[in-house]
Scaffold this motif. Structure first.
Motif, short mmCIF file in Angstrom:
data_model
loop_
_atom_site.label_atom_id
_atom_site.label_comp_id
_atom_site.label_asym_id
_atom_site.label_seq_id
_atom_site.Cartn_x
_atom_site.Cartn_y
_atom_site.Cartn_z
N SER A 20 6.21 -1.13 -8.85
CA SER A 20 4.77 -1.08 -8.58
C SER A 20 4.41 -2.29 -7.75
O SER A 20 4.88 -3.40 -8.03
N PRO A 22 1.05 -4.19 -5.40
CA PRO A 22 -0.40 -4.12 -5.17
C PRO A 22 -0.70 -3.17 -4.01
O PRO A 22 0.12 -3.03 -3.11
N GLN A 23 -1.83 -2.53 -4.06
CA GLN A 23 -2.25 -1.64 -2.97
C GLN A 23 -2.20 -2.41 -1.65
O GLN A 23 -2.73 -3.50 -1.52
N ALA A 24 -1.48 -1.87 -0.64
CA ALA A 24 -1.35 -2.57 0.64
C ALA A 24 -2.64 -2.48 1.44
O ALA A 24 -3.37 -1.50 1.35
N LYS A 25 -2.95 -3.56 2.17
CA LYS A 25 -4.08 -3.52 3.10
C LYS A 25 -3.48 -3.39 4.49
O LYS A 25 -2.55 -4.09 4.84
N HIS A 26 -4.01 -2.46 5.26
CA HIS A 26 -3.37 -2.17 6.55
C HIS A 26 -4.21 -2.68 7.71
O HIS A 26 -4.21 -2.13 8.79
#
Ligand SMILES: *Cc1c(COP(=O)(O)O)cnc(C)c1O
Length: 453
Positions: A20, A22-26
């Protein structure tokens, strides 16, 4: 079918994952490059992934799982210390400045000296990536040698009928015509058959010694004299030089050029297509034709060379010699122990390997049946139906790395199979009975293979 024999795609559960993050920032990704649909990758938990690969590995047979007497392949144990040494070198790049790769140069220089001493050649090139690649390299050197002397009529290469298939293939790829010299009933090259073949059109002869039947070519000195007299050169196929280590040297037998399979004779793992290393050694005459500089970047499969180096250093001079003697002893021990059950067409003392011609009792049980039944008992099958000199060839090469107990266990099972053949032939016709795959249609599997799910 067992649950974990399923493909990873069948085990996949949407949303499952082995990690798992962290949600990726693109934010920094330019627009217009995103996939429109999800990648079709299997989604599995860590235990599922581990079980999948571990189970796959168990469906295969390796030197680390059992005795592997595959003739002509020298499936000796690969010491684990080899694998500890290799990572020390695996960060190298072939274009690195020379001053930063002195350790690798030292390995090559040591191996050049060690192999020269073992074989009686002058120098080696480490570029060839396998035995057949070495053969082609050696034949090109022979061609170049004749050309460089203005001797342009030498278009033929002599190959014994017992030769490994790669010999005539390499000669053909190199543009030579192949002339076959026959073996005598005792399995050795027929010198009388050779004599009329020799002439100004012969570039050389390719020989394996001990030959593919595991027999030492006792007339080699005479053969070398005859071939040299007609202006040809001698090529030595040293893929399986195992039994001669420290005992006899191809250079002293009269050979001018040769290759070694480091991945057979010097323990490094092989099978399944590689990687290999087939360094080519040359005698005095051919040294000027080797590539220059001789120690430079791009040295074939360097990891294989490092493993062979570790193996030679671990054994030391005295024990390199023992490897050959023990391999010869092991092969003769099995041969003598089983000759009452299996047909032994050439009963003389062998070197590292020998050939049976099927079972002694003729009740319809074939060499293929015997080979398949061996798998049920946890042993890899010997090489079968090769060499082509016998119809039911069963070619056994135990190597020096097996204990007496393992050899005895193998002999016991081979005897048991001979008894089964007499009592219940059907059991053998339908073997193997407890492997993941029984008898695949090998031709179809090789011709139109299905490689996708
Ligand atoms: C294995 C073998 C070869 C070919 O070696 P590869 O590395 O498979 O190309 C050639 N000659 C003999 C006698 C062999 O046993």
């Amino acid at each position: 079918m067992r649950y974990y024999d399923k493909l990873v795609f069948e085990l996949s559960q949407k949303g499952r994952s082995a990690f798992s993050l962290p949600q990726a920032k693109h934010e920094f990704t330019p627009g217009g490059v995103w996939r429109e649909s999800e990648l079709n990758l299997p989604e599995l938990s860590e235990p599922d992934v581990v079980r999948h690969y571990t189970n796959l590995s168990q469906m295969n047979f390796g030197v680390d799982t059992g005795f592997y007497p595959l003739g002509s392949c020298t499936m000796k144990y690969n010491p684990k210390v080899n694998e500890q040494v290799v990572p020390q070198f695996d960060g190298l790049h072939p274009l690195q400045p020379e001053c930063t790769v002195q350790g690798a140069r030292e390995v090559l220089s040591f191996m050049d000296k060690a192999l020269a001493e073992i074989t009686g050649m002058k120098h080696f090139t480490f570029l060839p990536c396998a035995g057949a690649h070495g053969e082609l390299t050696g034949l090109m050197l022979i061609k170049e040698y004749h050309m460089s002397r203005g001797d342009t009529a030498r278009t033929k290469v002599i190959v014994p009928d017992s030769a490994h298939g790669t010999n005539p293939a390499s000669a053909a790829v190199c543009g030579f015509d192949i002339v076959v010299v026959k073996s005598r009933p005792d399995g050795l090259v027929d010198v009388e058959d050779l004599k009329p073949l020799l002439g100004p059109d012969i570039a050389g002869i390719m020989m394996t010694n001990p030959n593919t039947l595991g027999l030492f070519e006792r007339d080699i000195k005479e053969i070398a004299r005859l071939v040299h007299e007609c202006g040809g050169l001698l090529y030595y196929d040293g893929a399986n030089m195992n039994p001669l280590l420290g005992v006899v040297r191809p250079g002293d037998m009269g050979f001018d050029v040769m290759h070694l399979n480091l991945h057979k004779t010097f323990s490094t793992p092989h099978g399944g297509g590689g990687p290999g290393s087939g360094p080519v050694g040359v005698g005095e005459k051919l040294v000027p034709l080797l590539e220059k500089p001789r120690v430079s970047g791009f040295h074939g499969n360097f990891g294989v060379i490092v493993r062979a180096c570790a193996y030679i250093l671990m054994l030391g001079k005295e024990n390199v010699k023992m490897a050959g003697l023990l391999a010869t002893l092991a092969a003769n021990y099995i041969k003598e122990s089983l000759k009452d059950c299996y047909k032994l067409p050439i009963p003389t003392v062998c070197k590292h390997e020998f050939v049976f011609d099927g079972l002694l009792a003729d009740n319809g049980v074939t060499t293929l049946d015997v080979a398949k039944r061996l798998l049920d008992y946890g042993f890899h099958a010997p090489t079968i139906y090769f060499p082509l000199l016998f119809h039911q060839a069963l070619m056994i090469e135990p190597t020096e790395t097996e204990s007496l107990q393992t050899l005895d266990a193998f002999i016991e099972v081979m005897k048991k199979i001979a008894r089964e053949a007499a009592e219940d032939p059907e059991l053998l016709h339908t073997a193997p009975h407890n492997t993941p795959i029984g008898r695949p249609d090998e031709t179809t599997a090789a011709r139109p293979p299905i490689l996708r799910y």
